[in-house]
Design a protein around this motif. Sequence first.
Motif, mmCIF file in Angstrom:
data_model
loop_
_atom_site.group_PDB
_atom_site.id
_atom_site.type_symbol
_atom_site.label_atom_id
_atom_site.label_comp_id
_atom_site.label_asym_id
_atom_site.label_seq_id
_atom_site.Cartn_x
_atom_site.Cartn_y
_atom_site.Cartn_z
ATOM 1 N N THR A 1 0.876 -1.168 0.000
ATOM 2 C CA THR A 1 0.000 0.000 0.000
ATOM 3 C C THR A 1 0.909 1.212 0.000
ATOM 4 O OG1 THR A 1 -1.714 -1.183 1.223
ATOM 5 C CG2 THR A 1 -1.832 1.223 1.233
ATOM 6 N N LEU A 2 0.931 1.934 -1.120
ATOM 7 C CA LEU A 2 1.840 3.067 -1.271
ATOM 8 C C LEU A 2 1.313 4.302 -0.564
ATOM 9 C CD1 LEU A 2 2.793 2.699 -5.026
ATOM 10 C CD2 LEU A 2 4.210 2.159 -3.043
ATOM 11 N N LYS A 3 2.227 5.008 0.096
ATOM 12 C CA LYS A 3 1.896 6.260 0.774
ATOM 13 C C LYS A 3 3.020 7.245 0.543
ATOM 14 C CE LYS A 3 -0.892 4.007 4.254
ATOM 15 N NZ LYS A 3 -1.121 3.718 5.641
ATOM 16 N N GLU A 4 2.713 8.515 0.764
ATOM 17 C CA GLU A 4 3.717 9.576 0.696
ATOM 18 C C GLU A 4 4.043 10.024 2.104
ATOM 19 O OE1 GLU A 4 5.484 11.235 -1.589
ATOM 20 O OE2 GLU A 4 4.802 9.925 -3.195
ATOM 21 N N PRO A 5 5.305 10.053 2.479
ATOM 22 C CA PRO A 5 6.460 9.579 1.736
ATOM 23 C C PRO A 5 6.483 8.055 1.697
ATOM 24 C CG PRO A 5 7.140 10.231 3.933
ATOM 25 C CD PRO A 5 5.682 10.571 3.808
ATOM 26 N N PHE A 6 7.341 7.509 0.831
ATOM 27 C CA PHE A 6 7.391 6.063 0.611
ATOM 28 C C PHE A 6 7.615 5.287 1.904
ATOM 29 C CE2 PHE A 6 9.730 2.123 -0.362
ATOM 30 C CZ PHE A 6 8.779 1.491 -1.135
ATOM 31 N N GLU A 7 8.370 5.847 2.845
ATOM 32 C CA GLU A 7 8.676 5.172 4.106
ATOM 33 C C GLU A 7 7.429 4.871 4.931
ATOM 34 O OE1 GLU A 7 10.334 8.004 3.098
ATOM 35 O OE2 GLU A 7 12.037 6.839 2.346
ATOM 36 N N GLU A 8 6.312 5.537 4.634
ATOM 37 C CA GLU A 8 5.054 5.288 5.338
ATOM 38 C C GLU A 8 4.206 4.218 4.642
ATOM 39 O OE1 GLU A 8 2.942 8.860 6.331
ATOM 40 O OE2 GLU A 8 4.748 9.815 7.119
ATOM 41 N N SER A 9 4.696 3.697 3.534
ATOM 42 C CA SER A 9 4.002 2.614 2.825
ATOM 43 C C SER A 9 4.028 1.351 3.681
ATOM 44 C CB SER A 9 4.686 2.337 1.480
ATOM 45 O OG SER A 9 4.638 3.484 0.662
ATOM 46 N N THR A 10 3.094 0.443 3.392
ATOM 47 C CA THR A 10 3.008 -0.786 4.175
ATOM 48 C C THR A 10 3.011 -2.018 3.273
ATOM 49 O OG1 THR A 10 0.581 -0.715 4.209
ATOM 50 C CG2 THR A 10 1.730 0.311 6.068
ATOM 51 N N LEU A 11 3.444 -3.136 3.854
ATOM 52 C CA LEU A 11 3.418 -4.433 3.190
ATOM 53 C C LEU A 11 2.380 -5.311 3.860
ATOM 54 C CD1 LEU A 11 7.100 -5.682 2.745
ATOM 55 C CD2 LEU A 11 5.516 -4.978 0.985
ATOM 56 N N ASN A 12 1.634 -6.052 3.070
ATOM 57 C CA ASN A 12 0.689 -7.029 3.608
ATOM 58 C C ASN A 12 1.443 -8.353 3.781
ATOM 59 O OD1 ASN A 12 -1.212 -9.012 4.053
ATOM 60 N ND2 ASN A 12 -2.644 -8.269 2.525
ATOM 61 N N LEU A 13 1.949 -8.573 4.992
ATOM 62 C CA LEU A 13 2.683 -9.804 5.271
ATOM 63 C C LEU A 13 1.752 -10.936 5.673
ATOM 64 C CD1 LEU A 13 5.761 -8.416 7.238
ATOM 65 C CD2 LEU A 13 5.587 -8.962 4.799
#
Length: 147
Positions: free
Chosen positions: A97-109
């Motif tokens: 799930t992409l967010k700005e900034p990229f570091e706030e993006s998440t992975l569905n593990l």
Amino acid sequence: MQIHTKFLGEVEIQEEEVITLTSGLLGLEEYTKYVLLPLDKDSPLAIFQSIEESQIGFVVAYPFAFRKDYAFDISEVDKKELQVEKEEDLIAYSIVTLKEPFEESTLNLLAPIVINSVKKCGKQIVLQDNQAYPLRFPIAELKGSVK
């Protein structure tokens, strides 16, 4: 064959690149034909694009590049659906799930997409017995080589 994609416009793919998901993705079960489009040769990110509906495309990541201790077992039922002959034929991806900034993006593990790279079939597997992996794990917290 030419396909229209959500993120990359029109792209040429080969028929043998098409991956058939046994059950579709959660919430999108009617779409079963996808292609994996690498973003860069050395990037752990790719686009998982439906060839049946151009607006269905996801950024996915090779989770082991971000979290080296990521591991899960695949049930015998899932192995049968994935036509597993050798475990090394399987590759897992996590939806990003992409967010700005990229570091706030998440992975569905919690629900990886597992693909048999030889048989060109795949399945999204919801991990049942591993509470260590959340649905939205911040990329900034991942322990791996990309930080």
